[in-house]
Scaffold this active site. Structure first.
Site, PDB file in Angstrom:
ATOM      1  N   ARG A 222       0.738  -1.226   0.106  1.00 28.87           N
ATOM      2  CA  ARG A 222      -0.027  -0.052   0.043  1.00 28.87           C
ATOM      3  C   ARG A 222       0.769   1.286  -0.005  1.00 28.87           C
ATOM      4  NH1 ARG A 222      -5.173   0.104   1.611  1.00 28.87           N
ATOM      5  NH2 ARG A 222      -4.906   1.758   2.859  1.00 28.87           N
TER       6      ARG A 222
ATOM      7  N   ARG B 108       9.565   6.623  -2.276  1.00 25.34           N
ATOM      8  CA  ARG B 108      10.045   7.393  -3.350  1.00 25.34           C
ATOM      9  C   ARG B 108      11.518   8.007  -3.291  1.00 25.34           C
ATOM     10  NH1 ARG B 108       5.001  10.346  -1.709  1.00 25.34           N
ATOM     11  NH2 ARG B 108       3.118   9.215  -2.599  1.00 25.34           N
TER      12      ARG B 108
ATOM     13  N   ARG C  63      -9.227  -6.106  13.195  1.00 20.86           N
ATOM     14  CA  ARG C  63      -8.444  -5.437  14.152  1.00 20.86           C
ATOM     15  C   ARG C  63      -9.714  -4.366  14.254  1.00 20.86           C
ATOM     16  NH1 ARG C  63      -4.773  -7.031  17.154  1.00 20.86           N
ATOM     17  NH2 ARG C  63      -3.685  -5.179  17.213  1.00 20.86           N
TER      18      ARG C  63
ATOM     19  N   ARG D 218      -0.895   6.151  15.933  1.00 23.19           N
ATOM     20  CA  ARG D 218      -0.942   7.380  15.566  1.00 23.19           C
ATOM     21  C   ARG D 218      -1.811   8.420  16.414  1.00 23.19           C
ATOM     22  NH1 ARG D 218      -3.652   6.030   9.636  1.00 23.19           N
ATOM     23  NH2 ARG D 218      -5.680   5.410  10.451  1.00 23.19           N
TER      24      ARG D 218
ATOM     25  N   GLU E 189      -4.838   6.703  18.562  1.00 20.46           N
ATOM     26  CA  GLU E 189      -5.307   5.467  17.998  1.00 20.46           C
ATOM     27  C   GLU E 189      -4.672   4.179  18.573  1.00 20.46           C
ATOM     28  OE1 GLU E 189      -5.746   4.639  13.632  1.00 20.46           O
ATOM     29  OE2 GLU E 189      -6.662   6.706  13.722  1.00 20.46           O
TER      30      GLU E 189
ATOM     31  N   TYR F 287      -9.335  -5.617   2.322  1.00 20.69           N
ATOM     32  CA  TYR F 287      -8.903  -4.217   2.725  1.00 20.69           C
ATOM     33  C   TYR F 287      -9.078  -3.192   1.617  1.00 20.69           C
ATOM     34  CZ  TYR F 287      -5.054  -1.374   5.223  1.00 20.69           C
ATOM     35  OH  TYR F 287      -4.379  -0.342   6.149  1.00 20.69           O
TER      36      TYR F 287
ATOM     37  N   ASP G 106     -10.079   0.574   0.035  1.00 18.80           N
ATOM     38  CA  ASP G 106     -10.121   2.057   0.058  1.00 18.80           C
ATOM     39  C   ASP G 106     -11.393   2.503  -0.241  1.00 18.80           C
ATOM     40  OD1 ASP G 106      -7.534   2.265   1.318  1.00 18.80           O
ATOM     41  OD2 ASP G 106      -6.590   2.406  -0.953  1.00 18.80           O
TER      42      ASP G 106
HETATM   43  N1  UDP Z   1       2.909   1.088   8.201  1.00 20.71           N
HETATM   44  C1  UDP Z   1       3.813   1.026   9.069  1.00 20.71           C
HETATM   45  N2  UDP Z   1       4.395   2.207   9.565  1.00 20.71           N
HETATM   46  C2  UDP Z   1       3.694   3.558   9.155  1.00 20.71           C
HETATM   47  C3  UDP Z   1       2.545   3.437   8.462  1.00 20.71           C
HETATM   48  C4  UDP Z   1       2.133   2.307   7.946  1.00 20.71           C
HETATM   49  O1  UDP Z   1       4.388   0.132   9.300  1.00 20.71           O
HETATM   50  O2  UDP Z   1       4.314   4.381   9.914  1.00 20.71           O
HETATM   51  C5  UDP Z   1       2.353  -0.306   7.539  1.00 20.71           C
HETATM   52  C6  UDP Z   1       1.412  -0.809   8.663  1.00 20.71           C
HETATM   53  O3  UDP Z   1       1.507  -2.254   8.614  1.00 20.71           O
HETATM   54  C7  UDP Z   1       0.057  -0.395   8.042  1.00 20.71           C
HETATM   55  C8  UDP Z   1       0.126  -0.554   6.534  1.00 20.71           C
HETATM   56  O4  UDP Z   1       1.640  -0.049   6.436  1.00 20.71           O
HETATM   57  O5  UDP Z   1      -1.020  -1.483   8.385  1.00 20.71           O
HETATM   58  C9  UDP Z   1      -0.560   0.355   5.548  1.00 20.71           C
HETATM   59  O6  UDP Z   1      -0.638   1.726   6.216  1.00 20.71           O
HETATM   60  P1  UDP Z   1      -1.774   2.871   5.843  1.00 20.71           P
HETATM   61  O7  UDP Z   1      -1.370   4.143   6.315  1.00 20.71           O
HETATM   62  O8  UDP Z   1      -2.307   2.361   4.315  1.00 20.71           O
HETATM   63  O9  UDP Z   1      -2.919   2.213   6.800  1.00 20.71           O
HETATM   64  P2  UDP Z   1      -4.306   2.833   7.083  1.00 20.71           P
HETATM   65  O10 UDP Z   1      -4.398   4.358   6.869  1.00 20.71           O
HETATM   66  O11 UDP Z   1      -5.196   1.998   6.147  1.00 20.71           O
HETATM   67  O12 UDP Z   1      -4.453   2.278   8.499  1.00 20.71           O
END
Ligand code: UDP
Length: 387
Positions: free
Chosen positions: A175, A179, A250, A280, A303, A351, A353
């Protein structure tokens, strides 16, 4: 109205609402039954009474898509304001930008590398012997090497999923891009936006059609009416009384923080270290930059992710080997069922979006309308779930 019996969409989230709308526009009467007291599922937004901030009650939802059709559709129902999502992350006591970009790499390694140098450097860090990554950890090691993986992904992922990254599918990591330039937008999509009046308002307008009846606080079980067909956007295991076991999800707990002014200076700050218990903090007024100047107070949410219990709201489907086995059992039960189609993140246990949910719901609604017109029963799945 076409036909005698109504159609039922279970769940007033994006999937249920969009299917109901498409069918209503084709002349079919639809009852939308929503178990919760509000519409819009997990993208539900509401004004926080204490601060006036528009809050995403189930965590941040940023709309992003490359799909023209989806973009045109959502824009029919509200003012979508341009919003570019940028995420910061704290790891080892320092702040970085995510997804990993040239700035992150140069900050982390204390370097001034060019794109070419950074690419070569990460290649030297990456575990080149992993040619086909079998899981999240291998995918990360093959892509960015151990140091960046440990700093940004290992701890966060353990907290988010409650499992070792070596047991999680590689697709979860896919996901996020890596870059080799200073582009720090979280998403690459052409259209990135937040609704000016919130997602709930958009969903309310989608449902506002003379052939749609909406009932909140109404579970499917309590309905006595018979339906021509049911579109089920609830958990697939629940439809079948969990007879092949309860699928793992989850869920998230939110801890409220309210202060004056600006709490963290940005919408989302990830906390990557395993020692910090939350994943986060989202500060919601930053999702609507056009109105934050007028709001003297602010609200943010820590969270915490954990395994969903039977009465918790499911957020993320967990798709490990055991769940894949259970899911296969439910898929085969579904293909033996008549009169029901499984849709959306929970109905198909993926999963998804928001834009993917809308794209699929549009396709399901349109295909089903044609099938009803031809007196054909819509199948249990419209996407890749084969019997
Ligand atoms: N992830 C991580 N560190 C970060 C952000 C994301 O390890 O700082 C991993 C984590 O396993 C997460 C996945 O990348 O579930 C996908 O991140 P995304 O931001 O897409 O998650 P969402 O916003 O859907 O919770």
């Amino acid at each position: 109205m076409r036909g005698e019996e109504r159609i039922c969409c279970v769940g007033a989230g994006l999937s249920g609402a969009v299917i109901a709308r498409v069918l209503a526009e084709h002349g079919y009467a639809v009852l939308v039954a929503e178990a919760r007291g509000h519409i819009a599922g997990n993208c539900h937004t509401e004004r926080d009474p204490a601060t006036g901030v528009m809050v995403h009650r189930y965590g941040p939802h940023i709309f992003h898509t490359d799909n023209e059709k989806v973009w045109r559709f959502i824009c029919r129902f509200g003012d979508m304001r341009p919003y570019v999502h940028r995420v910061k992350a704290i790891a080892g006591g320092r702040v970085y930008s995510l997804p990993i970009n040239l700035h992150t790499i140069n900050q982390f390694f204390d370097t001034c590398m060019s794109p070419k140098e950074a690419r070569a450097f990460l290649q030297s860090q990456a575990r080149s012997e992993i040619s086909t990554p079998r899981n999240f950890e291998e995918q990360a090691l093959a892509l960015i090497g151990e140091r960046l993986y440990v700093a940004f992904f290992r701890g966060y992922t353990k907290k988010q999923w409650g499992r070792e990254p070596s047991t999680l599918p590689a697709s979860v990591l896919k996901r996020l891009p890596v870059r080799f330039n200073y582009e720090d937008s979280y998403f690459d999509h052409r259209y990135q936006a937040i609704p000016a009046e919130g997602y709930t308002n958009i969903v309310a307008r989608i449902l506002d059609h003379p052939l749609i009846e909406l009932r909140c606080n109404c579970s499917f079980e309590e309905l006595t009416e018979t339906f021509r067909h049911v579109f089920w956007s609830g958990p697939i295991d629940r439809w079948f009384g969990e007879r092949a076991g309860r699928l793992a999800y989850r869920t998230l707990d939110f801890e409220r923080i309210e202060t004056d002014g600006d709490f963290q200076g940005t919408a989302v700050m990830n906390y990557c270290d395993e020692t910090v218990p939350f994943t986060r903090i989202s500060e919601h007024k930053h999702f609507m930059p056009w109105e934050k100047e007028h709001l003297p107070r602010t609200v943010a949410f820590r969270e915490y992710a954990r395994e969903a219990g039977p009465s918790d709201i499911p957020f993320y489907p967990v798709r490990l080997a055991e769940e894949e086995r259970q899911l296969a059992a439910y898929v085969s039960l579904a293909w033996q069922s008549k009169g029901v189609t499984f849709v959306g993140r929970l109905g198909t246990y993926r999963y998804l979006d928001m834009d993917q949910a809308i794209a699929e719901a549009l396709a399901v609604g349109e295909a089903a309308a044609e099938q009803f017109a031809a007196s054909i029963e819509p199948p249990p799945f419209f996407h890749d779930r084969k019997p």
